[in-house]
Design a protein around this motif. Structure first.
Motif, PDB file in Angstrom:
ATOM      1  N   LYS A 243      67.718  15.883  40.927  1.00 15.91           N
ATOM      2  CA  LYS A 243      66.413  15.387  40.509  1.00 15.91           C
ATOM      3  C   LYS A 243      66.610  14.161  39.640  1.00 15.91           C
ATOM      4  O   LYS A 243      67.313  14.230  38.632  1.00 15.91           O
ATOM      5  CB  LYS A 243      65.694  16.446  39.682  1.00 15.91           C
ATOM      6  CG  LYS A 243      65.393  17.728  40.434  1.00 15.91           C
ATOM      7  CD  LYS A 243      64.088  18.333  39.940  1.00 15.91           C
ATOM      8  CE  LYS A 243      63.614  19.401  40.879  1.00 15.91           C
ATOM      9  NZ  LYS A 243      63.922  20.741  40.393  1.00 15.91           N
ATOM     10  N   SER A 244      65.943  13.072  40.013  1.00 14.30           N
ATOM     11  CA  SER A 244      66.072  11.919  39.112  1.00 14.30           C
ATOM     12  C   SER A 244      64.733  11.504  38.547  1.00 14.30           C
ATOM     13  O   SER A 244      63.717  11.521  39.214  1.00 14.30           O
ATOM     14  CB  SER A 244      66.752  10.729  39.778  1.00 14.30           C
ATOM     15  OG  SER A 244      66.341  10.534  41.057  1.00 14.30           O
ATOM     16  N   ILE A 245      64.783  11.144  37.286  1.00 12.89           N
ATOM     17  CA  ILE A 245      63.579  10.699  36.566  1.00 12.89           C
ATOM     18  C   ILE A 245      63.872   9.325  36.001  1.00 12.89           C
ATOM     19  O   ILE A 245      64.935   9.112  35.412  1.00 12.89           O
ATOM     20  CB  ILE A 245      63.303  11.629  35.373  1.00 12.89           C
ATOM     21  CG1 ILE A 245      63.380  13.072  35.784  1.00 12.89           C
ATOM     22  CG2 ILE A 245      61.975  11.307  34.738  1.00 12.89           C
ATOM     23  CD1 ILE A 245      62.092  13.670  36.198  1.00 12.89           C
TER      24      ILE A 245
ATOM     25  N   ILE B 113      69.726  11.406  36.221  1.00 12.38           N
ATOM     26  CA  ILE B 113      69.799  12.233  37.421  1.00 12.38           C
ATOM     27  C   ILE B 113      70.335  13.600  37.021  1.00 12.38           C
ATOM     28  O   ILE B 113      71.451  13.723  36.526  1.00 12.38           O
ATOM     29  CB  ILE B 113      70.742  11.584  38.442  1.00 12.38           C
ATOM     30  CG1 ILE B 113      70.229  10.179  38.746  1.00 12.38           C
ATOM     31  CG2 ILE B 113      70.787  12.419  39.701  1.00 12.38           C
ATOM     32  CD1 ILE B 113      71.291   9.275  39.267  1.00 12.38           C
ATOM     33  N   ASP B 114      69.516  14.597  37.249  1.00 10.86           N
ATOM     34  CA  ASP B 114      69.909  15.931  36.815  1.00 10.86           C
ATOM     35  C   ASP B 114      70.354  16.757  38.012  1.00 10.86           C
ATOM     36  O   ASP B 114      69.905  16.530  39.134  1.00 10.86           O
ATOM     37  CB  ASP B 114      68.711  16.583  36.123  1.00 10.86           C
ATOM     38  CG  ASP B 114      69.138  17.645  35.160  1.00 10.86           C
ATOM     39  OD1 ASP B 114      68.321  18.070  34.349  1.00 10.86           O
ATOM     40  OD2 ASP B 114      70.323  18.043  35.216  1.00 10.86           O
ATOM     41  N   THR B 115      71.213  17.701  37.773  1.00  8.07           N
ATOM     42  CA  THR B 115      71.742  18.510  38.883  1.00  8.07           C
ATOM     43  C   THR B 115      71.607  19.985  38.563  1.00  8.07           C
ATOM     44  O   THR B 115      72.601  20.687  38.371  1.00  8.07           O
ATOM     45  CB  THR B 115      73.226  18.191  39.117  1.00  8.07           C
ATOM     46  OG1 THR B 115      73.920  18.348  37.870  1.00  8.07           O
ATOM     47  CG2 THR B 115      73.408  16.776  39.589  1.00  8.07           C
TER      48      THR B 115
ATOM     49  N   GLU C  51      70.061  21.232  43.225  1.00  8.44           N
ATOM     50  CA  GLU C  51      69.091  20.189  43.522  1.00  8.44           C
ATOM     51  C   GLU C  51      69.491  18.949  42.768  1.00  8.44           C
ATOM     52  O   GLU C  51      70.173  19.023  41.755  1.00  8.44           O
ATOM     53  CB  GLU C  51      67.709  20.631  43.062  1.00  8.44           C
ATOM     54  CG  GLU C  51      67.320  21.978  43.629  1.00  8.44           C
ATOM     55  CD  GLU C  51      66.104  22.560  42.914  1.00  8.44           C
ATOM     56  OE1 GLU C  51      65.451  23.403  43.522  1.00  8.44           O
ATOM     57  OE2 GLU C  51      65.851  22.171  41.766  1.00  8.44           O
TER      58      GLU C  51
ATOM     59  N   ARG D  62      64.627  15.510  32.411  1.00  6.67           N
ATOM     60  CA  ARG D  62      63.729  16.109  33.385  1.00  6.67           C
ATOM     61  C   ARG D  62      62.831  17.140  32.744  1.00  6.67           C
ATOM     62  O   ARG D  62      61.653  17.242  32.993  1.00  6.67           O
ATOM     63  CB  ARG D  62      64.592  16.744  34.474  1.00  6.67           C
ATOM     64  CG  ARG D  62      63.836  17.485  35.536  1.00  6.67           C
ATOM     65  CD  ARG D  62      64.834  18.132  36.476  1.00  6.67           C
ATOM     66  NE  ARG D  62      65.802  18.931  35.752  1.00  6.67           N
ATOM     67  CZ  ARG D  62      65.744  20.236  35.603  1.00  6.67           C
ATOM     68  NH1 ARG D  62      64.735  20.901  36.105  1.00  6.67           N
ATOM     69  NH2 ARG D  62      66.673  20.872  34.949  1.00  6.67           N
TER      70      ARG D  62
END
Lengths: 338, 442
Positions: free
Chosen positions: A93-95, A111-113, A91, A75
């Motif tokens: 967030k997926s890239i 997918i980051d958290t 949050e 990300r």
């Protein structure tokens, strides 16, 4: 590519020219060509892989992803954030990226958290993550029971969750235990010791042993799970892996010259840590496990075990709802279905 | 500590970076392309490239990185040892998928249909080198009068080069044999539907671990060489089944025809198939990047429909060679000689090149059609039931109950019904699956 059949015929004829059996003289039908057909189809379609990274900020999650896939897939690399701010809530967030190697195409989603474990009060910080994972299962389920289904249902289910353990050297923290306990039931967890260059080899071994003990005593089943080994061969390979978990990794996206070769690593005043050197850290094992040997297995376990469990639960839930509306006792139905 | 150096690098200009990149990696493989999607921002060059040209000297000797552990893929490994460092490594994915399939094995269900005496059993035995019909008892004419079309299944496990195939042959003895053959295809169509229904039930059920796939993947329909093209029975059969199964028409006993006659018949049959609107199995088009040889073969395949085949279970001696064939006083017909018949083309198509596609079309088209129709008819019943209950004021059980004699509906009623169906289909398809399940399971 199919061999022209007349060629094949000549070959087998010569080989078994003196065979006596009347009927099965030229005994090559060509069934193994189906592997080639499957390969062709797979190459056309491409693959999908969804990896989630979880851990406190600063543990090198983004760098490790970049190192694993040898490109800027995380990300942070894609979004130009100048300052790293810890978000107030977690949050997700997926890239996604399309990457290709030797003709094989893959849609990789990381997918980051951000925000996990960073608050003062981290109670229930795993809930948004669990919700996200279940939402992906739900989306897949809805597609699957649709009347007009897509040929290939887009797979956004989380295949693998890499959990970053801070290198304290002592033992797992309560947050780690709580998180892994809950999530190992819905997703494949691969725990790694982050920034492992702060531990000496002895410290590392001790830490790993301690972690394995704690995982065992808390009943946490990380990937590769013992109960899903299919046969003796798998068990043998997976036992070896289980003895090495968690992998102590170091990530880096910078190259240095070492002994005339360019290697990824971290340069310090007392030496350079080579990322791909197994005497230095276990990154190579992690990469081999995740990508080169067990990637398909990870996806299979997600779809045939975790997803199926979710599906069964959901279908039973809606069954209960319907039967309660109709006044039919629930146990009546379950008997039929099982 | 690293950061200031990086920023300095940036100021130095991007040309320097790129130049260095070129120098440092003269042998960078072209395979490894940077990610395409989502890289738009980073492509602007504001970030340092992944590979920095830093030359650093060291005092301490560091051990050489050992090479990658021996890969389990051996022959199929797309990487050789030296390429290790530059690749991520996921090109082994197709191999990983293979490995699982090889362990599990494949299955394939082939149906053969056509009048008796057209060489179906012999052809099946020739195709798969099996002995499926060894102890068969052939009925004579009197016995056949009362015979109805049955459906028989033979299963055989074949293994070749480590690949296991569970082959099921579905035969239709009695088809077209009676004096009155009206609707003799009905039992065949019912059988195919039953397999779809079974699969639908299994797929919607709770335990999906070991679903048996008994769906018919391909139907070889044998056309008699003695007529002038398609007979009415052929047309009716194919039209009844073309939306349920992949039909591959086959011109049987082709050794009764000369090459010219074969050509003429093929053209005639193709025309008639077109004329009657029969949808036989279509070979998928080649990609533009396939090699010429493949494209050529593909073209030949498309122009060979229907395949003119000859089957044989015996090996005869011809010119000092042993061949599978039929011995006549005027010569020997060789089954595997492509100048003599299309057996080899058929076998290659069925087994070596299109088996996977046949299964895919069955799964994606025929089965999905069946499933959609099934759900729609369930919906229809639910709607009718609800309407009926509305009239009689019964508490809605919502269980689809078989209807009495159909009442003809007016245009408005039809519209209302269709709207209701749409509503139901859009809301919660899931409860519908439950209703479907209940109907099956009660």
């Amino acid at each position: 590519m199919s061999v022209p059949s007349c060629q094949l015929f000549d070959q087998t004829k010569e080989e078994c020219g003196v065979m006596q059996s009347p009927l099965v003289d030229f005994s090559y039908v060509g069934i193994d060509a189906i592997l080639e057909q499957m390969r062709r189809k797979a190459m056309k379609q491409g693959f999908e892989l969804n990896i989630m990274v979880v851990g406190q900020s600063g543990l090198g999650k983004s760098t490790l992803m970049n190192t694993l896939f040898k490109s800027k897939v995380s990300r942070k690399s894609v979004l130009a954030t100048s300052q790293e701010k810890i978000p107030k809530t977690i949050e997700i967030k997926s890239i996604s990226h399309d990457i290709e190697e030797k003709g094989v195409r893959m849609k990789l989603t990381v997918i980051d958290t951000p925000g996990f474990g960073d608050q003062i009060n981290n109670e229930n910080c795993w809930q948004p993550i669990m919700k996200f994972i279940n939402d992906q299962y739900e989306a897949y389920l809805q597609e699957e029971i649709n009347i007009n289904r897509k040929k290939r249902i887009p797979d956004s289910r989380v295949h693998c969750c890499i959990y970053f353990i801070p290198p304290t050297g002592h033992c797992l923290r309560p947050l780690d235990v709580e998180f892994m306990k809950r999530l190992s039931k819905v997703v494949n967890i691969v725990p790694v010791i982050a920034k492992a260059d702060t531990l000496t080899l002895e410290e590392r071994d001790f830490f790993k042993k301690k972690i394995r003990e704690e995982l065992r005593s808390n009943g946490i089943d990380v990937y590769p799970q013992k109960e899903f080994d299919e046969d003796a061969e798998d068990r043998m390979i997976n036992e070896k892996i289980r003895e090495m978990i968690p992998f102590a990794v170091v990530g880096s996206d910078q190259e240095y010259q070492v002994n005339g070769r360019r290697l990824l690593g971290r340069k310090t005043k007392w030496g350079t840590i080579e990322v791909e050197n197994i005497a230095h850290c276990e990154f190579a094992y992690l990469r081999d496990l995740l990508i080169r040997t067990h990637m398909q297995n990870i996806k299979d376990i997600t779809s045939s075990i975790h997803y199926e469990m979710y599906r069964v639960r959901r279908l039973n839930e809606s069954n209960t709802a319907v039967t309660q509306a109709n006044g039919i006792p629930e146990h009546h139905l379950s008997a039929h279905e099982m | 500590m690293q950061e200031p150096q990086q920023q300095h690098q940036d100021h130095g200009g991007h040309e320097a970076d790129r130049e260095n990149e070129g120098q440092d990696h003269p042998h960078t493989p072209s395979y490894l392309r940077p990610p395409v999607a989502g890289r738009a921002q980073s492509d602007s060059g504001s970030e340092p490239s992944l590979t920095q040209s830093k030359c650093v000297e060291f005092d301490l000797p560091s051990p050489v990185s050992p090479s990658r552990p021996k890969s389990p893929w051996s022959l199929f490994d797309p990487y050789d040892n030296n390429e290790d460092k530059e690749y991520v490594g996921f090109a082994t994915l197709p191999n990983q998928v293979h490995r699982k399939s090889v362990k599990k094995g494949f299955d394939f269900t082939l149906m053969v249909a056509g009048e008796s005496g057209l060489g179906k059993s012999t052809l099946v035995n020739s195709l798969f080198l099996t002995d499926l019909y060894k102890d068969r008892k052939l009925l004579n004419a009197e016995e056949r009068i009362t015979q109805t079309v049955e459906i028989t299944k033979h299963t055989v496990d074949i293994e070749e080069k480590g690949v296991k195939l569970k082959l099921t042959i579905v035969d239709t003895p009695g088809f077209g044999d009676a004096i009155d053959n009206t609707e003799c295809w009905k039992s065949v169509a019912d059988y195919i539907d039953q397999q779809f229904e079974q699969y639908f039930r299994d797929e919607s059920g709770l335990n999906r671990k070991n679903i048996q796939d008994n769906r018919v993947h391909c139907c070889l329909y044998f056309i008699s060489p003695f007529g002038h093209g398609l007979r009415p029975l052929d047309v009716e059969f194919m039209k009844a089944l073309h939306e349920k199964v992949n039909i591959v028409p086959v011109l049987a006993k082709a050794d009764t025809l000369t090459p010219t006659e074969v050509q003429k018949k093929k053209i005639k049959i193709r025309e008639e198939i077109e004329q009657y609107g029969i949808k036989i199995y279509q070979f998928p088009d080649c990609d533009s990047d396939e090699d010429e040889e493949f494209k050529q073969q593909d073209l030949e395949l498309k122009e060979s429909i229907p395949f003119a085949v000859i089957g044989s279970n015996t090996v005869v001696e011809a010119k000092g060679k042993r061949v599978r064939g039929r011995l006549y006083p005027w010569g020997i017909v060789e089954v595997e000689n492509s100048a003599h018949c299309d057996f080899v083309k058929l076998r290659n198509m069925l087994v070596r090149t299109h088996m996977q596609d046949l299964k895919d079309v069955t799964r994606e088209t025929h089965y999905e059609n069946y499933r959609a129709q099934c759900i729609q008819s369930m919906t229809r019943m639910v709607v009718k039931e609800r309407n009926r209950n509305k009239l009689t004021r019964e508490s809605g059980t919502d269980f689809p109950i078989p209807m009495g004699p159909a009442v003809s509906e007016s245009e408005t009623e039809k519209l209302i019904r269709e709207k209701d169906e749409e509503d139901i289909m859009q809301t919660v398809p899931e409860t519908l699956i439950n209703k479907v399940k209940k109907q099956f399971l009660c």
